[in-house]
Design an enzyme around this catalytic site. Structure first.
Site, PDB file in Angstrom:
ATOM      1  N   GLU A 129     -19.192 -37.172 -14.683  1.00 14.65           N
ATOM      2  CA  GLU A 129     -19.206 -35.438 -14.619  1.00 14.65           C
ATOM      3  C   GLU A 129     -19.659 -35.085 -16.034  1.00 14.65           C
ATOM      4  O   GLU A 129     -19.149 -34.952 -16.879  1.00 14.65           O
ATOM      5  CB  GLU A 129     -17.476 -35.056 -14.521  1.00 14.65           C
ATOM      6  CG  GLU A 129     -16.937 -35.766 -13.337  1.00 14.65           C
ATOM      7  CD  GLU A 129     -16.944 -34.276 -12.045  1.00 14.65           C
ATOM      8  OE1 GLU A 129     -17.230 -33.365 -12.273  1.00 14.65           O
ATOM      9  OE2 GLU A 129     -17.140 -35.193 -11.046  1.00 14.65           O
ATOM     10  N   CYS A 163     -17.942 -26.715 -19.183  1.00 17.96           N
ATOM     11  CA  CYS A 163     -19.087 -27.143 -18.459  1.00 17.96           C
ATOM     12  C   CYS A 163     -19.647 -26.575 -17.445  1.00 17.96           C
ATOM     13  O   CYS A 163     -20.876 -26.623 -17.013  1.00 17.96           O
ATOM     14  CB  CYS A 163     -18.677 -28.811 -17.932  1.00 17.96           C
ATOM     15  SG  CYS A 163     -17.282 -28.834 -16.831  1.00 17.96           S
TER      16      CYS A 163
END
Lengths: 385, 431
Positions: A129, A163
């Site tokens: 990720e 993010c």
């Protein structure tokens, strides 16, 4: 956990056919510092539910949380199957030399490559990720105040250290004229006249990140905000304009409360701009026209996409969260986490007798024999060539 | 001094003992996690405040399957048509552009794929590239959006390492030594038929073929004559003249296999003919675990039998080794079959038969551990070659409803927000 049944062809009608989800074995979860509880525990839940033993490497940067995870969490779990290991980049490198059966990593693309390279030595599957610069296209046809509210909330939440936060805005010069006062209005409404004293604004995690972000304040021109306070690791909610694509603020993932605006003259130019760059983790498009939103969706690629809002979808368990290209591989959340940490084993249990039925497939072959075989396997089969 | 060695070993042992398998154990672990969160709210809050100064405290959602972009498929020589086209179908169906690297070892098929296949496809989106290991290495330096590789674990590592430089996701269909446990409680002739058919098909050059048999010495006594009988029935008294027996792909593989004939003792077969690249359907007995035939994937018409005294010993033997691509167990007792299934891991499993499970397009096919990662066949191929993009489309208006989530936050507001999120049946606290 339940076995999933599969469908059969004529030759396997009497067999029991199913997919069994099994744990991989020893799983390593490397967690980041920006949402140190969530981004540690959500993967952990999936890994444990799937029946794995887990080694957790929390981030050494979020020291307060690291301490709690290392000292308190193990007390609540069976420690023969769970351990927390600590350390910085050097220790993590050493850890990665060991063999794991699955590695789940959340962090930067640069370190993602290191993790995957280490995993390759043991043929260990990975979920990465990662991150990127998440574009946020703002169409001329929209309400500036609504857009400003939504973009600002998702940009400045956690002081921008997210993010999936919108990283930069793409809009026309005309739209920019309308957006700037709206953004200022939003920021004042959310954080007051002195944002540094607002309890709703986060701080930068450490000095290194703070210095990096403070340097970015020099790109383009400050339209809103721009203040900083080193003793507090505080950066004001900032909007930059007149930024060039070559400047640092448009080269690296910002990961802070700074929002650059880049001008484009049309949706097409915006799409072209986005597609010239690495595939981002998230992509945002704001417009009153669903056609424009759909165009953005169809002509770009990204980990995930939201029209007319920010990353609210991360709270939906029905859709997976993951990247593509440089923003990552694999995905999780909800059931997808369980599936990520499970090996899906195809199983077929045939009866031990009834040999006469199987005889048709044995050599020596006649033409009739072969025809019958092909018909029996049917359209649901792969020719063994 | 490696600070992790002990910890990792401890956890591995616990896993092998099966501690984490039961639903009860897993639920207990998860409840523990829940209590941790519940009982340490203040502690976590303080830690988050210290680290990040965090404050405390509505559409159409769908998954869209999109092509990755430029896909590389590297195909092997043993089923050169199937193992090229099946992945290709998935990649094209998912909307990707494809570069195909067929095996240079199956030369004739390589020629057909390079010269004939492109005429049937739009060549702006499809290309065949040729070459051996060196050219493939150069090819792998380029950036692809997905790489699908079928081949050996050794080369699989090379492919994944190259992919890592560009963060390219991969599916690796590799191999291993597929164990075939034969219980005392079974009909030897039935088992012999099934094992032999799957072992000798394509002259044993099949990634999912039974690689070796595990059985008791008594079972071996009954199995050998049955295997001989089956081989004669399938291939005649002179198997080399049977039209139903394949040949070894090339000299290199032939020499490798001929050397393996020297392991243990030949119980059946053992003949070979270099001019024909022919190896007879062979069964070896008295093999040691350390001999080459038990060290590398055989990939030929040779079947070693290893003796074990019980199903437990067989399971232990299997679990000491790398996870195989396929695992077989033959027994009249479904209990025994289920035990082998439950106490081992493998890409796929078949009880009382050979690799029939991979002919079903409704089931995923793939390895685990050293036998591979990822899976395909049927719909799974399409999914493998697609990026599953989470999408949320909201309406641009109704801003008043959103106001609830904006700061400044009051405790009452936060409570309302939490209730709203929980009512949706889900929520990950954004901490």
């Amino acid at each position: 956990m339940k076995d999933e049944p599969g469908s059969t062809n004529l030759f396997t009608k009497l067999d029991s056919v199913f997919i069994r989800k099994e744990p991989f074995g020893l799983v390593l979860i490397i967690a980041p510092w920006n949402y140190p509880v969530n981004l540690t525990l959500v993967p952990l839940v999936g890994a444990l539910a799937a029946g794995n033993c887990v080694v957790l490497k929390p981030s050494e940067i979020s020291q307060g949380t690291e301490k709690v995870l290392a000292e308190v969490l193990p007390q609540y779990l069976d420690q023969s199957c769970f351990a927390v290991v600590l350390g910085g980049p050097q220790e993590t490198g050493q850890l990665l030399e060991h063999r794991f059966d699955y590695i789940f990593f959340t962090g930067s693309p640069r370190v993602g490559k290191i993790v995957m390279t280490a995993a390759a030595k043991h043929l260990t599957p990975v979920t990465l990720e990662l991150g990127g610069k998440n574009p946020c296209y703002v169409d001329d046809n929209c309400d500036p105040q609504t857009v400003a509210n939504r973009v600002a909330w998702f940009r400045y939440f956690n002081a921008g250290q997210t993010c999936v936060a919108p990283d930069y805005v793409l809009c026309s010069p005309e739209m920019q004229e309308r957006l700037l006062p709206a953004l200022q209005s939003t920021i004042t409404r959310f954080y007051g006249d002195d944002p540094q004293s607002s309890p709703n604004l986060g701080r930068i995690i450490n000095q290194k990140q703070f210095q990096r972000l403070r340097a970015l304040l020099g790109c383009g021109h400050v339209a809103i905000g721009g203040q900083s306070d080193e003793s507090d690791r505080y950066i004001a909610p900032t909007v930059l304009v007149d930024v060039q694509e070559t400047e640092p603020v448009m080269q690296e993932e910002i990961f802070g409360p700074i929002l650059p605006i880049v001008n484009v003259r049309s949706v097409d130019e915006a799409i072209e701009f986005i597609n010239r760059r690495e595939k981002p983790l998230a992509l945002y498009a704001f417009s009153n026209s669903s056609q424009v939103v759909n165009q953005m969706l169809e002509r770009t690629s990204s980990g995930s996409f939201a029209g007319n809002d920010g990353f609210l979808y991360v709270s939906l368990l029905s859709v997976p969260l993951g990247g593509v290209g440089h923003s990552g591989m694999g995905r999780y959340h909800g059931k997808f986490t369980f599936d990520t940490f499970s090996h899906h084993r195809t199983c077929l249990l045939a009866p031990s007798g009834l040999e006469k039925l199987k005889e048709i497939r044995y050599p020596p072959y006649t033409d009739w024999n072969q025809q019958l075989l092909r018909w029996g396997m049917g359209s649901n089969s792969c020719t063994l060539l």
